[in-house]
Design an enzyme around this catalytic site. Structure first.
Site, PDB file in Angstrom:
ATOM      1  N   GLY A   1     -12.839 -16.664  23.766  1.00 44.28           N
ATOM      2  CA  GLY A   1     -13.740 -16.708  22.519  1.00 44.28           C
ATOM      3  C   GLY A   1     -13.076 -17.369  21.289  1.00 44.28           C
TER       4      GLY A   1
ATOM      5  CB  CYS B   1      -9.860 -13.413  31.095  1.00 44.29           C
ATOM      6  SG  CYS B   1      -9.043 -12.014  29.793  1.00 44.29           S
TER       7      CYS B   1
ATOM      8  CD  GLU C   1     -13.715  -9.622  25.760  1.00 34.83           C
ATOM      9  OE1 GLU C   1     -13.795  -9.620  26.873  1.00 34.83           O
ATOM     10  OE2 GLU C   1     -12.603  -9.530  25.021  1.00 34.83           O
TER      11      GLU C   1
ATOM     12  CB  CYS D   1     -12.409 -12.535  22.956  1.00 43.17           C
ATOM     13  SG  CYS D   1     -13.169 -13.410  24.303  1.00 43.17           S
TER      14      CYS D   1
ATOM     15  CG  HIS E   1     -17.358 -17.474  24.681  1.00 42.01           C
ATOM     16  ND1 HIS E   1     -16.901 -16.472  24.182  1.00 42.01           N
ATOM     17  CD2 HIS E   1     -16.804 -18.068  25.620  1.00 42.01           C
ATOM     18  CE1 HIS E   1     -15.989 -16.171  24.831  1.00 42.01           C
ATOM     19  NE2 HIS E   1     -15.792 -16.966  25.841  1.00 42.01           N
TER      20      HIS E   1
HETATM   21  N1  LIG Z   1     -15.604 -10.514  28.677  1.00 43.51           N
HETATM   22  C1  LIG Z   1     -15.413 -11.887  29.215  1.00 43.51           C
HETATM   23  C2  LIG Z   1     -14.078 -11.938  30.157  1.00 43.51           C
HETATM   24  C3  LIG Z   1     -12.847 -11.592  29.208  1.00 43.51           C
HETATM   25  C4  LIG Z   1     -12.671 -12.460  28.285  1.00 43.51           C
HETATM   26  C5  LIG Z   1     -11.600 -12.447  27.204  1.00 43.51           C
HETATM   27  N2  LIG Z   1     -11.144 -10.710  27.255  1.00 43.51           N
HETATM   28  C6  LIG Z   1     -10.788 -13.344  26.976  1.00 43.51           C
HETATM   29  O1  LIG Z   1      -9.359 -13.186  26.516  1.00 43.51           O
HETATM   30  O2  LIG Z   1     -10.974 -14.528  27.023  1.00 43.51           O
HETATM   31  C7  LIG Z   1     -16.703 -12.460  29.996  1.00 43.51           C
HETATM   32  O3  LIG Z   1     -17.378 -11.516  30.547  1.00 43.51           O
HETATM   33  O4  LIG Z   1     -16.817 -13.662  30.017  1.00 43.51           O
END
Ligand SMILES: N[C@H](CCC[C@H](N)C(=O)O)C(=O)O
Length: 288
Positions: A230, A76, A218, A227, A169
């Protein structure tokens, strides 16, 4: 349980420091439900998920992150910047350079402080992206890449470039990120059988060879304001599609603000951005 609510460009998490407050350590099986309850804006605090700050035998500290739906993610980016600021401000570290273990690997962070010793920016070496289908993971020959490949979800065909930043991703390129019904296509792709561990869905418009727009659906949290992983995945995806140049600082515009991302010549992706406090508090009760 004591908590701190923080955000990285509006992507907000409830942090539980388990190093400073061992009473924040629960039974392993309780974390998914804790994240679902805490993330609920009506019956809980309201957030995109929870983050646990734990001790580590491999790095200075360990970060675990659970999405709003209770699923645990391996990385994250926005959360890492929040954790880095929290650790530095709470004197858990003495140097502005330290390491944080995630389920997706160990990252190194640098906190940049201003004249008042306040953390202004955090730079994170997010490591190397994983490009092979088998590492994302996604269906198909595990030893091949997914670069602008056509996939059909429902009645629509989308061209996807897919990779992992520790978490999966799927990136598509569009002319205007605001013209896409992300709330419709996001879940279709997230829950498709193409991605056995589901996937974060990003839409990208390349404005020029130094700037991109990016919005995200997400995995486990839906549409968020930003993100970090991301944004890193978007720059890598655009570079392997020859839309950006490697080893350039790319300005990524997200709904919640901007990140600077660079995929360097050694293959490491660097993310630089802010992290902010929202509030500190104590849970009246954990469950019920
Ligand atoms: N939803 C993402 C985790 C949070 C990633 C995102 N909030 C960031 O800042 O990288 C997943 O399940 O891979």
């Amino acid at each position: 349980m004591k908590f701190t609510k923080m955000h990285g460009l509006g992507n907000n998490y409830i942090l539980f420091d388990q190093v400073g407050y061992p009473e924040n350590i629960l039974q392993e099986q309780d974390y998914p439900e804790l994240s679902r309850k805490i993330s609920d804006v009506n019956f809980g605090i309201g957030s995109d998920g929870i983050i646990l700050i734990c001790s580590s035998e491999k790095a200075d500290f360990k970060m675990r992150i659970f999405n709003e739906d209770g699923s645990e993610a391996k990385n994250c980016g926005n959360g890492l910047r929040c954790v880095a600021k929290f650790l530095y401000d709470n004197q858990h570290v003495t140097s502005p350079h330290f390491t944080i273990e995630t389920l997706g690997g160990i990252v190194s962070v640098v906190v940049e402080v201003d004249n008042n010793k306040d953390v202004e920016y955090v730079t994170v070496d997010m490591g190397e992206p994983k490009l092979l289908k088998g590492m994302i993971p996604m269906e198909g020959d595990p030893f091949t890449l997914t670069v602008n490949e056509s996939y059909t979800f429902g009645e629509e065909m989308y061209k996807l470039t897919c990779l992992s930043m520790g978490n999966p991703h799927a990136i598509m390129f569009v002319d205007n990120v605001h013209d896409v019904a992300l709330e419709e296509i996001g879940p279709k792709i997230e829950y498709s059988s193409v991605f056995p561990e589901r996937v974060n869905v990003g839409i990208v418009h390349v404005k020029n060879r130094k700037e991109i727009d990016y919005r995200v659906w997400e995995r486990g949290s839906g549409i968020t304001m930003a993100c970090g992983t991301g944004a890193c995945a978007s720059v890598v995806a655009a570079t392997i599609n020859n839309l950006l140049d490697q080893n350039q600082a790319i300005l990524v515009h997200l709904p919640g603000g901007n990140l600077s991302i660079r995929w360097d010549e050694q293959g490491h992706v660097w993310m630089r951005g802010e992290a902010s406090y929202i509030c500190h508090g104590e849970l009246e009760h954990v469950f019920n």
